[in-house]
Design a protein around this motif. Structure first.
Motif, mmCIF file in Angstrom:
data_model
loop_
_atom_site.group_PDB
_atom_site.id
_atom_site.type_symbol
_atom_site.label_atom_id
_atom_site.label_comp_id
_atom_site.label_asym_id
_atom_site.label_seq_id
_atom_site.Cartn_x
_atom_site.Cartn_y
_atom_site.Cartn_z
ATOM 1 N N SER A 40 2.178 -9.550 -6.632
ATOM 2 C CA SER A 40 1.079 -9.669 -7.470
ATOM 3 C C SER A 40 0.255 -10.766 -7.234
ATOM 4 C CB SER A 40 1.685 -9.973 -8.883
ATOM 5 O OG SER A 40 2.583 -8.788 -9.369
ATOM 6 N N ALA A 41 0.564 -11.804 -6.667
ATOM 7 C CA ALA A 41 -0.161 -13.036 -6.094
ATOM 8 C C ALA A 41 -1.465 -12.485 -5.055
ATOM 9 C CB ALA A 41 0.629 -13.910 -5.784
ATOM 10 N N LEU A 42 -1.035 -11.347 -4.397
ATOM 11 C CA LEU A 42 -2.079 -11.049 -3.507
ATOM 12 C C LEU A 42 -3.493 -10.626 -4.041
ATOM 13 C CD1 LEU A 42 0.097 -8.527 -1.223
ATOM 14 C CD2 LEU A 42 -0.751 -10.958 -0.594
ATOM 15 N N ARG A 43 -3.313 -10.131 -5.551
ATOM 16 C CA ARG A 43 -4.597 -9.919 -6.177
ATOM 17 C C ARG A 43 -4.482 -10.108 -7.507
ATOM 18 N NH1 ARG A 43 -7.186 -3.747 -6.679
ATOM 19 N NH2 ARG A 43 -9.519 -4.398 -7.477
ATOM 20 N N PRO A 44 -4.569 -11.357 -7.962
ATOM 21 C CA PRO A 44 -4.099 -12.013 -9.292
ATOM 22 C C PRO A 44 -4.874 -11.122 -10.594
ATOM 23 C CG PRO A 44 -4.257 -13.856 -7.912
ATOM 24 C CD PRO A 44 -4.792 -12.483 -6.936
ATOM 25 N N GLU A 45 -6.224 -10.787 -10.099
ATOM 26 C CA GLU A 45 -6.839 -10.170 -11.207
ATOM 27 C C GLU A 45 -6.487 -8.575 -11.536
ATOM 28 O OE1 GLU A 45 -8.910 -9.103 -7.440
ATOM 29 O OE2 GLU A 45 -7.870 -10.743 -8.140
ATOM 30 N N ALA A 46 -5.699 -8.170 -10.574
ATOM 31 C CA ALA A 46 -5.220 -6.837 -10.915
ATOM 32 C C ALA A 46 -3.836 -6.589 -11.678
ATOM 33 C CB ALA A 46 -5.028 -6.086 -9.497
ATOM 34 N N ASN A 64 16.235 4.109 -0.853
ATOM 35 C CA ASN A 64 15.770 3.813 -2.140
ATOM 36 C C ASN A 64 14.550 2.750 -1.696
ATOM 37 O OD1 ASN A 64 16.218 1.957 -5.233
ATOM 38 N ND2 ASN A 64 14.993 3.410 -5.019
ATOM 39 N N PHE A 65 13.443 2.933 -2.020
ATOM 40 C CA PHE A 65 12.465 1.982 -1.792
ATOM 41 C C PHE A 65 11.327 1.853 -3.005
ATOM 42 C CE2 PHE A 65 10.844 6.164 -0.039
ATOM 43 C CZ PHE A 65 9.348 5.745 -0.333
ATOM 44 N N HIS A 66 10.644 0.893 -2.953
ATOM 45 C CA HIS A 66 9.634 0.479 -3.967
ATOM 46 C C HIS A 66 8.110 0.320 -3.427
ATOM 47 C CE1 HIS A 66 13.073 -0.347 -6.630
ATOM 48 N NE2 HIS A 66 13.664 -0.765 -5.641
ATOM 49 N N VAL A 67 7.311 0.728 -4.204
ATOM 50 C CA VAL A 67 5.891 0.584 -3.941
ATOM 51 C C VAL A 67 5.331 -0.430 -5.119
ATOM 52 C CG1 VAL A 67 3.467 1.386 -3.651
ATOM 53 C CG2 VAL A 67 5.530 2.520 -2.376
ATOM 54 N N LEU A 68 4.584 -1.414 -4.863
ATOM 55 C CA LEU A 68 3.843 -2.206 -5.937
ATOM 56 C C LEU A 68 2.113 -2.030 -5.726
ATOM 57 C CD1 LEU A 68 4.377 -4.034 -8.340
ATOM 58 C CD2 LEU A 68 3.833 -6.033 -6.948
ATOM 59 N N LEU A 69 1.757 -1.269 -6.311
ATOM 60 C CA LEU A 69 0.091 -0.926 -6.398
ATOM 61 C C LEU A 69 -0.503 -2.101 -7.296
ATOM 62 C CD1 LEU A 69 0.359 2.928 -6.469
ATOM 63 C CD2 LEU A 69 -0.132 1.480 -4.582
ATOM 64 N N LEU A 70 -1.573 -2.584 -6.650
ATOM 65 C CA LEU A 70 -2.480 -3.736 -7.490
ATOM 66 C C LEU A 70 -3.582 -2.920 -7.608
ATOM 67 C CD1 LEU A 70 -1.479 -6.641 -5.259
ATOM 68 C CD2 LEU A 70 -0.422 -5.780 -7.392
ATOM 69 N N VAL A 71 -3.816 -2.798 -9.194
ATOM 70 C CA VAL A 71 -4.725 -1.801 -9.397
ATOM 71 C C VAL A 71 -5.751 -2.671 -10.533
ATOM 72 C CG1 VAL A 71 -5.308 0.529 -10.413
ATOM 73 C CG2 VAL A 71 -3.166 0.129 -9.202
ATOM 74 N N ASP A 72 -7.157 -2.381 -10.218
ATOM 75 C CA ASP A 72 -8.025 -2.751 -11.254
ATOM 76 C C ASP A 72 -7.969 -1.610 -12.227
ATOM 77 O OD1 ASP A 72 -10.398 -3.412 -12.935
ATOM 78 O OD2 ASP A 72 -11.677 -3.542 -11.376
ATOM 79 N N THR A 73 -7.721 -1.872 -13.549
ATOM 80 C CA THR A 73 -7.474 -0.710 -14.496
ATOM 81 C C THR A 73 -8.811 -0.587 -15.191
ATOM 82 O OG1 THR A 73 -6.458 -2.618 -15.992
ATOM 83 C CG2 THR A 73 -5.053 -1.312 -14.821
ATOM 84 N N ASN A 74 -9.864 -1.284 -14.977
ATOM 85 C CA ASN A 74 -10.959 -1.061 -15.547
ATOM 86 C C ASN A 74 -11.933 0.049 -14.679
ATOM 87 O OD1 ASN A 74 -10.818 -2.672 -17.683
ATOM 88 N ND2 ASN A 74 -10.977 -4.545 -16.711
#
Length: 472
Positions: free
Chosen positions: A338-344, A386-396
């Motif tokens: 999450s810290a890679l793109r804190p605004e997302a 089993n693996f996970h993906v954490l997508l960092l998204v601008d929801t606007n």
């Protein structure tokens, strides 16, 4: 009307009367404060917050039974709440209702050292339990990363980093005490390790996401602490190489305790967040349990395996402080990413496939993320596929939202087509309902029939697993 058909959104005309009845019974244990309600509709994803009408903090199973009896009378929905770490909207109240907060039910009731079992209330967290057990030589192995409550882990059939050796919640729960939709208290299972007596109601409740009953007591298997524990890391040229090494490790029946994959971006995130200096390439974190001699033997065998797939710089140690530092970084992966793109906003999703399809599925997913131009670190309990993906998204940004939704959807379908599942451990909740039919086919009808039989008024966590309450 068929069981699979759904009704329109129910009205809430009787909820005020139900809240009055609950207030008369429980007094200050009940809150209708807006902030408190929103906190209990919390979901660790981008799904909209849908708060309940009221929140009840319970102290024991009788509180739960009384509350459900009142809600049943007024046909008011009921949602159980542990600590709020679920990821697919399991805690939202799309049709309003009562949230039952279980955090105060946090007693460790009985430890049976000779039988390697423990009985706890649902509000006990996994870290609390292991801290309590620290002088017994025993431990509880299920480790989903978050310091989740045991009740919540039962509800979502939790897994985690140790599952490759110790299994998931379905493997370690021996018995449950459950409050049904009518307010009755029932017990499923015993402390015996096996039984051939009747239906396995314990496994039916595990993973039902609060739609079949509310758990008020859990009896768990425990395991002995190993004489020696060794942890290490190794690096690979590509994700596919790392996955191939994992596949060979499992196929050779190496009794590895943990084997976790971090892609290059996830390693970069961990370096920045936890002040590490790991090589930023696809990396495996591993752990071996056993005697000193067996740990050395496992480490040597693993070293031989990874050489075949370009694995380099394998180092391992039995130093406890170093081991804790390594695994703390793994547990911080969500926050580091999450810290890679804190605004997302962070959208965490997972899938699970047969181990023989792991490399193919992970590689295709990584390519999909790259082609979509998204930031999405990959990390996983790859010993289980089993693996996970954490997508960092601008929801606007509608384009980003659409791109992220496409990645999640393609991953789910990809896993299902590989004879896997759209979720290995996050559950369905609200977020993955649209994949149920493709994954389960006509078996969905059987699930809905069970739901209707056990919860005929459909008050237990409605709108989860299926989009609307069932008509009965």
């Amino acid at each position: 009307m068929l069981i699979s058909e759904v009704s329109p959104t129910p009205t809430q005309t009787n909820y005020s009367a139900a809240i009055d009845a609950l207030q008369a019974q429980f007094g200050e244990q009940l809150s209708i404060n807006q902030t408190v309600r929103e906190q209990h509709g919390h979901t660790m994803t981008w799904l909209a917050n849908q708060p309940p009408d009221a929140v009840l903090t319970v102290n024991d199973k009788n509180d739960v039974a009384t509350a459900i009896s009142i809600c049943s009378e007024y046909q008011m929905p009921v949602i159980a709440f542990g600590i709020g770490s679920s990821l697919e909207g399991q805690l939202n109240a799309p049709f309003g209702g009562l949230c039952i907060d279980m955090h105060a039910m946090d007693a460790i009731l009985q430890v049976n050292n000779e039988d390697l079992t423990v009985t706890v209330q649902p509000g006990v967290t996994r870290e609390q339990l292991n801290h309590y057990l620290r002088d017994t030589g025993l431990f509880f192995p299920i480790d989903p990363g978050a310091n989740a409550s045991i009740g919540g882990m039962v509800a979502t059939r939790a897994s985690g980093t140790n599952a490759v050796r110790y299994g998931t919640m379905k493997d370690v729960v021996l018995a449950l005490e459950v409050v049904t939709a009518s307010g009755d208290i029932v017990r499923t299972g015993t402390r015996a390790k096996k039984s051939a007596a009747g239906y396995d109601l314990t496994r039916l409740i595990i993973g039902s996401e609060g739609t079949l009953g509310i758990v008020t007591e859990v009896t768990l298997k425990l395991f002995g602490l190993s004489e020696s524990i060794g942890s290490g890391i190794c690096h690979f040229p590509t994700i596919e190489d790392a996955c191939q090494a994992v596949m060979m490790t499992i196929q050779m029946c190496l009794p590895i305790a943990r084997i976790e994959l971090l892609d290059a971006l996830q390693v970069k995130a961990c370096n920045q967040y936890d002040n590490l200096d790991l090589q930023e390439t696809p990396t495996l974190f591993v752990e071996f349990h056993g005697t000193e001699a067996s740990v050395r033997e496992q480490a040597q065998t693993f070293s031989d395996i990874i050489e075949e797939f370009g694995g380099t710089d394998f180092v391992w140690d039995t130093n406890e402080a170093e081991r804790k530092r390594l695994w703390q970084a793994r547990h911080n992966a969500y926050y580091a990413s999450s810290a890679l793109r804190p605004e997302a906003s962070a959208l965490s999703t997972d899938a699970c496939v047969p181990i023989s399809r792991l490399a193919e599925c992970v590689s295709a997913t990584a390519k999909d993320i790259e082609e979509a131009g998204m930031i999405g670190p990959i990390v996983g309990h790859v010993g289980d596929g089993n693996f996970h993906v954490l997508l960092l998204v601008d929801t606007n940004d509608p384009a980003e939202v659409a791109a992220a939704d496409g990645i999640v959807g393609r991953l789910a379908i990809r896993a299902i087509e590989m004879d896997g599942t759209c979720t290995g451990e996050h559950g369905i909740g609200q977020g993955k309902q649209k994949y149920m039919d493709q994954e389960h086919g006509n078996a969905v009808m059987l699930m809905q029939a069970i739901k209707s039989a056990l919860d005929p008024k459909n008050i237990l966590n409605p709108g989860k697993i299926w989009p609307q309450p069932l008509v009965v």
